[in-house]
Motif scaffolding. Structure first.
Motif, mmCIF file in Angstrom:
data_model
loop_
_atom_site.group_PDB
_atom_site.id
_atom_site.type_symbol
_atom_site.label_atom_id
_atom_site.label_comp_id
_atom_site.label_asym_id
_atom_site.label_seq_id
_atom_site.Cartn_x
_atom_site.Cartn_y
_atom_site.Cartn_z
ATOM 1 N N MET A 1 0.951 -1.476 -0.288
ATOM 2 C CA MET A 1 0.111 -0.342 -0.221
ATOM 3 C C MET A 1 0.552 1.669 0.036
ATOM 4 S SD MET A 1 -3.302 0.932 -0.378
ATOM 5 C CE MET A 1 -3.584 2.436 0.426
ATOM 6 N N ARG A 2 1.502 1.521 1.026
ATOM 7 C CA ARG A 2 2.538 2.227 1.427
ATOM 8 C C ARG A 2 3.217 2.321 -0.193
ATOM 9 N NH1 ARG A 2 4.881 5.738 4.818
ATOM 10 N NH2 ARG A 2 6.908 7.094 4.864
ATOM 11 N N GLU A 3 3.331 1.024 -0.939
ATOM 12 C CA GLU A 3 4.658 1.546 -2.467
ATOM 13 C C GLU A 3 4.038 2.503 -2.536
ATOM 14 O OE1 GLU A 3 7.119 -1.720 -5.048
ATOM 15 O OE2 GLU A 3 5.996 -2.694 -3.232
ATOM 16 N N GLN A 4 3.150 2.095 -3.632
ATOM 17 C CA GLN A 4 1.645 2.250 -3.905
ATOM 18 C C GLN A 4 1.432 3.828 -3.623
ATOM 19 O OE1 GLN A 4 -2.142 0.784 -4.568
ATOM 20 N NE2 GLN A 4 -2.373 0.909 -6.858
ATOM 21 N N LEU A 5 1.750 4.282 -2.832
ATOM 22 C CA LEU A 5 1.388 5.792 -2.596
ATOM 23 C C LEU A 5 2.644 6.254 -2.821
ATOM 24 C CD1 LEU A 5 -0.166 7.730 -1.327
ATOM 25 C CD2 LEU A 5 0.498 6.956 0.725
ATOM 26 N N GLU A 6 3.640 5.562 -2.424
ATOM 27 C CA GLU A 6 5.443 6.099 -3.262
ATOM 28 C C GLU A 6 5.089 6.769 -4.550
ATOM 29 O OE1 GLU A 6 7.713 4.429 -1.428
ATOM 30 O OE2 GLU A 6 7.449 4.750 0.733
ATOM 31 N N ARG A 7 4.801 5.573 -5.349
ATOM 32 C CA ARG A 7 4.801 5.433 -6.494
ATOM 33 C C ARG A 7 4.017 6.743 -7.579
ATOM 34 N NH1 ARG A 7 6.706 1.976 -10.196
ATOM 35 N NH2 ARG A 7 5.374 2.290 -12.635
ATOM 36 N N ARG A 8 2.544 6.802 -6.618
ATOM 37 C CA ARG A 8 1.581 7.889 -6.911
ATOM 38 C C ARG A 8 1.674 9.222 -6.678
ATOM 39 N NH1 ARG A 8 -4.063 4.990 -5.554
ATOM 40 N NH2 ARG A 8 -4.048 3.432 -6.623
ATOM 41 N N ALA A 9 2.300 9.451 -6.001
ATOM 42 C CA ALA A 9 2.965 10.553 -5.019
ATOM 43 C C ALA A 9 4.619 11.009 -6.233
ATOM 44 C CB ALA A 9 3.830 10.442 -3.445
ATOM 45 N N PHE A 10 5.148 10.072 -6.290
ATOM 46 C CA PHE A 10 6.110 10.595 -7.688
ATOM 47 C C PHE A 10 6.202 10.648 -9.047
ATOM 48 C CE2 PHE A 10 9.020 9.204 -10.130
ATOM 49 C CZ PHE A 10 10.413 10.283 -10.099
ATOM 50 N N LEU A 11 5.008 10.287 -9.128
ATOM 51 C CA LEU A 11 4.065 10.331 -10.798
ATOM 52 C C LEU A 11 3.516 11.449 -10.406
ATOM 53 C CD1 LEU A 11 2.370 7.468 -11.536
ATOM 54 C CD2 LEU A 11 5.029 8.244 -12.626
ATOM 55 N N ILE A 12 2.832 12.548 -9.622
ATOM 56 C CA ILE A 12 2.702 13.588 -9.494
ATOM 57 C C ILE A 12 3.505 14.728 -9.530
ATOM 58 C CG2 ILE A 12 0.782 15.366 -8.172
ATOM 59 C CD1 ILE A 12 -0.601 12.707 -7.158
ATOM 60 N N LEU A 13 4.609 14.427 -8.397
ATOM 61 C CA LEU A 13 5.357 15.516 -8.073
ATOM 62 C C LEU A 13 6.390 15.132 -9.937
ATOM 63 C CD1 LEU A 13 7.945 16.907 -6.991
ATOM 64 C CD2 LEU A 13 9.082 15.431 -6.684
ATOM 65 N N LEU A 14 6.270 14.067 -10.515
ATOM 66 C CA LEU A 14 7.074 14.698 -12.248
ATOM 67 C C LEU A 14 6.284 15.051 -12.894
ATOM 68 C CD1 LEU A 14 9.045 13.733 -13.856
ATOM 69 C CD2 LEU A 14 7.761 11.023 -14.273
ATOM 70 N N ALA A 15 4.444 15.488 -12.931
ATOM 71 C CA ALA A 15 4.430 15.495 -13.673
ATOM 72 C C ALA A 15 4.460 17.542 -13.727
ATOM 73 C CB ALA A 15 2.833 15.359 -13.159
ATOM 74 N N ALA A 16 4.106 17.543 -12.233
ATOM 75 C CA ALA A 16 4.593 18.953 -11.440
ATOM 76 C C ALA A 16 5.229 19.578 -12.588
ATOM 77 C CB ALA A 16 3.557 18.870 -10.292
ATOM 78 N N VAL A 17 6.722 18.963 -12.157
ATOM 79 C CA VAL A 17 7.643 19.279 -11.611
ATOM 80 C C VAL A 17 7.800 20.321 -13.602
ATOM 81 C CG1 VAL A 17 10.125 18.708 -12.922
ATOM 82 C CG2 VAL A 17 8.841 18.408 -9.998
ATOM 83 N N THR A 18 7.877 18.430 -14.489
ATOM 84 C CA THR A 18 7.841 18.893 -16.406
ATOM 85 C C THR A 18 6.561 20.237 -16.358
ATOM 86 O OG1 THR A 18 7.286 16.239 -16.493
ATOM 87 C CG2 THR A 18 7.244 17.510 -18.054
ATOM 88 N N ILE A 19 5.232 20.491 -15.616
ATOM 89 C CA ILE A 19 4.416 21.603 -16.481
ATOM 90 C C ILE A 19 5.067 22.778 -15.817
ATOM 91 C CG2 ILE A 19 2.244 22.515 -16.069
ATOM 92 C CD1 ILE A 19 1.550 19.327 -15.317
ATOM 93 N N ALA A 20 6.083 22.885 -14.831
ATOM 94 C CA ALA A 20 6.301 23.597 -14.188
ATOM 95 C C ALA A 20 7.835 24.323 -15.393
ATOM 96 C CB ALA A 20 6.687 24.203 -12.495
ATOM 97 N N PHE A 21 8.339 23.540 -15.320
ATOM 98 C CA PHE A 21 10.005 23.748 -16.358
ATOM 99 C C PHE A 21 9.408 24.033 -18.210
ATOM 100 C CE2 PHE A 21 13.358 21.827 -19.176
ATOM 101 C CZ PHE A 21 13.904 23.231 -19.163
ATOM 102 N N GLY A 22 8.278 23.391 -18.262
ATOM 103 C CA GLY A 22 7.195 23.542 -19.890
ATOM 104 C C GLY A 22 6.928 25.410 -19.459
ATOM 105 N N PHE A 23 6.480 25.631 -18.489
ATOM 106 C CA PHE A 23 5.761 27.136 -18.100
ATOM 107 C C PHE A 23 7.662 28.186 -17.900
ATOM 108 C CE2 PHE A 23 1.680 25.963 -16.177
ATOM 109 C CZ PHE A 23 0.421 26.741 -17.818
ATOM 110 N N ILE A 24 8.318 27.559 -17.361
ATOM 111 C CA ILE A 24 10.052 28.132 -17.393
ATOM 112 C C ILE A 24 10.014 28.866 -18.974
ATOM 113 C CG2 ILE A 24 11.924 28.530 -17.083
ATOM 114 C CD1 ILE A 24 11.106 27.218 -14.211
ATOM 115 N N LEU A 25 9.905 27.987 -20.022
ATOM 116 C CA LEU A 25 10.434 27.669 -21.526
ATOM 117 C C LEU A 25 9.468 28.315 -22.166
ATOM 118 C CD1 LEU A 25 12.196 24.228 -21.847
ATOM 119 C CD2 LEU A 25 13.047 26.259 -20.521
ATOM 120 N N GLU A 26 8.078 28.931 -21.876
ATOM 121 C CA GLU A 26 7.446 29.481 -22.383
ATOM 122 C C GLU A 26 7.854 30.696 -23.399
ATOM 123 O OE1 GLU A 26 4.512 31.639 -24.050
ATOM 124 O OE2 GLU A 26 5.171 32.297 -22.080
#
Length: 364
Positions: A1-26
């Motif tokens: 359960m915890r491993e699945q939660l960590e995986r989802r949290a990391f994917l959310i972080l990955l998406a957020a950082v990628t979107i933020a980097f895209g805005f910086i390069l806009e």
């Protein structure tokens, strides 16, 4: 359960950082896009140099970039400078009244009275239409001239974007293969599908940029030449405008030379008008009707109507970048659906259907 939660949290972080980097390069999307396009077009030269000179990535990339500047960048700068000068002169003539769009349209009305008669028959007031057209022409002419003046004033911003584009192009030429392999490793789509999509991206980018630019240069040069030959004011300015408009398939350059021909008829210069109309329909039109299907439609493997709609839609949404982005998105759309039919729906892709028919007929 915890491993699945960590995986989802990391994917959310990955998406957020990628979107933020895209805005910086806009602010640099145009420079990044054209750096990718230029590196894709000139990458075969980079590979040729590697075969000839061996593995010297920095030297090979620098030589390739220098060739790119000599072939593309420096001529564009010279043409842009002359275009800006003629645009400023046009603005000054419009502002001083030396060029009067109202007078030009009145001459067109006197030369073609049948147009007024047809409008009256359909219950339309010719004077209202004329005033609207005059206002539109005046507004468009001054807007064009002012935009040209603005481009001249923003030369520093243009040069900065150009320098960033060339800087990024160097690294894309040098490290392009490694970056492609890294993206294929990172994306969770499947290596075969990713290779197919990257190949389609390269294929369409090369075809649309090279094909459309060749057509634009040819039509702009032909149009500017006939304007200069017929002593029409600002031939280089109109030649560049025809080159830009030629990015719109079928009708582009005609939006300049056809009204010019009508005006020459209106002022009684029948020989020049006839020459311009015939030259535009046969010579300039032939360049579009012959070169574009060969250079764009054939290499992108897209039907002509898809190329037309995707180009116009791309330009309306993304500006000048859209003449590449539009057909590119259309080609990726077709490629993704072909992959879906092949991998998920047990149906052959469009390109494989004739082969399967031949195989079935042979078996029978």
């Amino acid at each position: 359960m915890r491993e699945q939660l960590e995986r989802r949290a990391f994917l959310i972080l990955l998406a957020a950082v990628t979107i933020a980097f895209g805005f910086i390069l806009e602010p640099f999307w145009s420079a990044i896009f054209w750096a990718c396009a230029v590196s894709v077009i000139f990458f075969p030269l980079q590979q040729l140099l590697e075969r000839k000179w061996g593995s010297h990535p920095n030297i090979n990339a620098l030589v390739t970039l220098t060739v790119c500047m000599l072939i593309v960048v420096i001529p564009v700068i010279f043409i842009s400078t002359a275009f800006i000068q003629e645009g400023i002169q046009l603005y000054q003539k419009l502002d001083s009244g030396d060029i009067d769009p109202r007078e030009m349209l009145m001459k067109l009305r006197d030369a073609f009275p049948i147009v007024d008669e047809l409008l009256v028959e359909f219950g339309v007031n010719p004077n209202d239409i004329r005033e609207q057209v005059i206002s539109a022409v005046q507004g468009a002419s001054k807007f064009l001239a002012k935009e040209t003046l603005t481009i001249g004033q923003n030369t520093f911003s243009f040069l900065v974007s150009l320098a960033l584009m060339m800087y990024l192009t160097f690294f894309l030429l040098r490290d392009g293969s490694q970056l492609r392999d890294l993206l294929i490793k990172a994306l969770p789509i499947g290596d075969e599908r990713e290779h197919a999509l990257f190949e389609k991206f390269v294929e369409v980018t090369r075809a649309t940029v090279k094909g459309n630019l060749v057509v634009a240069v040819v039509q702009g040069a032909l149009g500017g030449f006939i304007f200069w030959l017929l002593d029409i004011p600002a031939p280089l300015l109109w030649g560049v405008i025809m080159a830009f408009l030629s990015l719109i398939p079928a009708v582009g350059a005609a939006l300049v030379w056809f009204p010019a021909g009508l005006y020459l008829y209106a002022i009684g210069d029948w020989i020049s008008a006839t020459v311009l109309m015939a030259y535009g329909a046969i010579i300039i039109g032939l360049a579009d009707n012959v070169l574009r299907p060969i250079l764009v439609g054939r290499d992108t493997k897209l039907p002509d109507y898809i190329v037309l709609f995707s180009t116009i839609g791309g330009i309306s949404l993304f500006g000048i970048n859209g003449f590449v982005i539009g057909p590119l998105v259309a080609a990726l759309f077709m490629a993704v659906w072909q992959i879906f039919m092949t991998d998920f729906n047990d149906e052959p892709a469009f390109n494989d259907e004739p082969k399967l028919k031949e195989q079935s007929e042979t078996t029978e």
